[in-house]
Design an enzyme around this catalytic site. Structure first.
Site, PDB file in Angstrom:
ATOM      1  N   LYS A 180       0.775  -1.237   0.081  1.00 15.56           N
ATOM      2  CA  LYS A 180      -0.048   0.239   0.143  1.00 15.56           C
ATOM      3  C   LYS A 180       1.071   1.249   0.014  1.00 15.56           C
ATOM      4  O   LYS A 180       1.384   1.566   1.148  1.00 15.56           O
ATOM      5  CB  LYS A 180      -0.937   0.143   1.283  1.00 15.56           C
ATOM      6  CG  LYS A 180      -2.238   1.279   1.086  1.00 15.56           C
ATOM      7  CD  LYS A 180      -2.598   1.761   2.533  1.00 15.56           C
ATOM      8  CE  LYS A 180      -1.772   2.759   3.068  1.00 15.56           C
ATOM      9  NZ  LYS A 180      -1.490   3.855   2.056  1.00 15.56           N
ATOM     10  N   GLU A 256      10.583   1.176   9.999  1.00 12.82           N
ATOM     11  CA  GLU A 256      11.404   2.283   9.821  1.00 12.82           C
ATOM     12  C   GLU A 256      10.460   3.603  10.178  1.00 12.82           C
ATOM     13  O   GLU A 256       9.708   4.029   9.197  1.00 12.82           O
ATOM     14  CB  GLU A 256      11.944   2.507   8.489  1.00 12.82           C
ATOM     15  CG  GLU A 256      13.398   2.834   8.358  1.00 12.82           C
ATOM     16  CD  GLU A 256      13.198   4.443   7.864  1.00 12.82           C
ATOM     17  OE1 GLU A 256      13.058   5.480   8.850  1.00 12.82           O
ATOM     18  OE2 GLU A 256      12.976   4.576   6.646  1.00 12.82           O
ATOM     19  N   GLU A 389       9.935  15.830  14.819  1.00 13.04           N
ATOM     20  CA  GLU A 389      10.325  15.801  13.583  1.00 13.04           C
ATOM     21  C   GLU A 389       9.900  16.885  12.915  1.00 13.04           C
ATOM     22  O   GLU A 389       8.771  17.229  12.336  1.00 13.04           O
ATOM     23  CB  GLU A 389      10.046  14.416  12.805  1.00 13.04           C
ATOM     24  CG  GLU A 389      10.965  13.782  11.819  1.00 13.04           C
ATOM     25  CD  GLU A 389      10.729  12.344  11.376  1.00 13.04           C
ATOM     26  OE1 GLU A 389       9.383  12.114  11.776  1.00 13.04           O
ATOM     27  OE2 GLU A 389      11.287  11.546  10.915  1.00 13.04           O
TER      28      GLU A 389
END
Ligand code: ADP
Length: 486
Positions: A180, A256, A389
């Site tokens: 996906k 990840e 982030e």
């Protein structure tokens, strides 16, 4: 040649080697983030489509696991050749759906392809073991077997490479994949699928399901017992959900996830090299990479000089539509991304940070999701962007005095993906290589990623490694055979 003529513009689902519409016939729009234009209406996969794809993958995997590694290797190699042959068309598709400048898009295609090439070679090196047994009448053998059907979920920041570096080791190991891609950038993934078919990779081994129903497709993957592994690249929040969803039938999970890379420059460093590294690691893909420098720690005595040099390098940026000549920084992926970066910037300023450099806004940016590259000084260590982030072209500069202090700053993060260190002191390199809590460390370089190296993180940055010989470990099961000769 137009993209349509290239045969790689495929706005449908790829299931069992056949391009098809979604089960309910629905489609979704994909927009160019530089212009806001709709570039395609893509079939919007439903959980029923995911079920169909998993069945096809299950069938295909059984036959694939029986093929020789030589055959797998040759097919992967053919696929690699076709990807490189079509580098220009793939790069163009990437730029119009993702926004990065065409030159960067070409690099991403070559980078993604390098994983296919690498694992075409590693397929032939799936070694087992013969182990000394406790008695001479037995023999201990260890073989590696494919995990089975793997489901991958990938993000929009590297829509080609993040998928290629999952598909290639999975196929090399003898697995089949249901994939996906992110709804923002499905076309790069679908183009890769077409080239896999062209290369002769058997139907059903690579199934691609673009969808806006991320949660439902994720659940269709994690709740299906035929799927034996999930490989995910994306946010830590979604990664945690997937771990929970995989618990009931103990599926293997590779993750990840997010990063918060510190970029540390000591006063003995080659400052020009450090600036070059900063530009590469902070501003590539407009700051939207998980290994982007997120926080710059600069030793006090060179703080001003480093900031001046970096500002002068930032003046060379050319911001705009990635298809235009000479553009070095494209837009962010979406309006939501723009707002998030702005909120982090506003928070830092409200706590005392100052903008030392910011690109001028341009009228041509109006329709897109552009964000001006910005350098912030006087950033306090409690600003949100030192722990979250940023995923945008904002570089926060924080001074430090001593090595002990900067190690403490750098490690004060729940993430541990990448870190960067600039110094000429060999003993310091040894000490910090040991002490920095990170999966990857760039020493006097801002570019660390390649197919030969193990990419991945520690702490909340994830599980497993992609690329290198370690990259196959995630797609094989170890089986121990005990032979008795008594
Ligand atoms: P980002 O914020 O960078 O888009 P996400 O983790 O939300 O990061 O997205 C990464 C990938 O995960 C995308 O393909 C996205 O569609 C998918 N995704 C998002 N939410 C879920 C979910 N609940 N379950 C499964 N996949 C998801």
């Amino acid at each position: 040649m137009s993209l349509i003529e290239s045969g790689l513009f495929k706005p449908q689902l790829l299931i069992d080697g056949i391009w098809s519409a979604a089960a309910d016939g629905s489609v979704f729009a994909v927009e160019n983030p530089a212009t806001g234009e709709v570039i395609a209406r893509v079939a919007d996969a439903t959980p029923a489509d995911a079920g169909r794809a998993i069945m096809a993958a299950t069938r295909a995997q059984i036959a694939w696991a029986e093929t020789s590694v030589l055959e797998r290797s040759r097919l992967l190699r053919k696929w690699f050749d076709l990807v490189m042959l079509n580098q220009d068309a793939l790069a163009k598709i990437l730029t119009i759906e993702q926004g990065k400048p065409l030159a960067e898009a070409r690099s991403e295609i070559a980078y993604g392809a390098s994983y296919i090439e690498w694992f075409a070679e590693e397929a032939r090196r799936i070694y087992g073991d013969v182990i000394a047994p406790p008695e001479n009448s037995t023999r201990i053998l260890v073989i590696k077997q494919p995990v089975g059907v793997v489901a991958t979920i990938t993000p929009w920041n590297f829509p080609n490479a993040m998928l290629a570096r999952k598909l290639a080791p999975a196929l090399a190991a003898g697995c089949a994949v249901v994939a996906k891609p992110a709804a923002e950038t499905p076309l790069s993934a679908l183009a890769l699928g077409q080239l896999a078919l062209d290369a002769g990779i058997p139907a059903g081994l690579i199934n691609i399901l673009p969808s806006t129903h991320a949660k439902e497709i994720g659940e269709a993957f994690t709740s299906n017992e035929q799927v034996r592994k999930i490989s995910f690249t994306g946010s830590t929040a979604v990664g945690k959900q997937l771990i929970t969803q995989c618990a009931p039938d103990v599926k293997r999970v590779s993750l990840e996830l997010g990063g918060n890379a510190p970029f540390v420059v000591f006063d003995d460093a080659d400052l020009d090299a450090a600036v070059e590294g900063a530009i590469a690691s902070k501003f590539r893909n407009a700051g939207q990479t998980c290994v982007c420098a997120n926080r710059f720690y600069i030793q006090q005595s060179i703080y001003d000089t480093f900031c001046e040099k970096l500002i002068s390098a930032m003046k060379g940026f050319s911001i705009g539509n990635g298809l235009d000549n000479g553009i070095t920084i494209g837009p962010l992926i979406s309006n939501r991304a723009q707002q998030k970066v702005q909120a982090l910037l506003d928070d830092a300023i409200s706590r005392g940070a100052k903008i030392a450099c910011q690109a001028m806004q341009d009228d041509s940016w109006q329709a897109g999701h552009f964000f001006p590259p910005t350098l912030l000084v006087n950033v306090p260590t409690d600003a949100r962007l030192t722990c979250e982030e940023i995923f945008g072209p904002v570089a926060p500069m924080i001074p430090f005095e001593t090595e002990a202090q900067v190690v403490q700053f750098a490690n004060a993060s729940e993430y541990g993906l990448a870190a960067y260190l600039f110094t000429r002191d060999a003993k310091r390199i040894k000490r910090l290589s040991d002490q920095l809590q990170t999966g990857m460390l760039g020493i006097n370089t801002g570019l660390i990623s390649n197919a030969m190296a193990p990419f991945g993180g520690i702490k909340q940055s994830g599980w497993g490694r992609e690329g290198s010989r370690y990259g196959l470990d995630d797609y094989v099961n170890v089986k121990y055979l005990c032979e008795s000769f008594s």
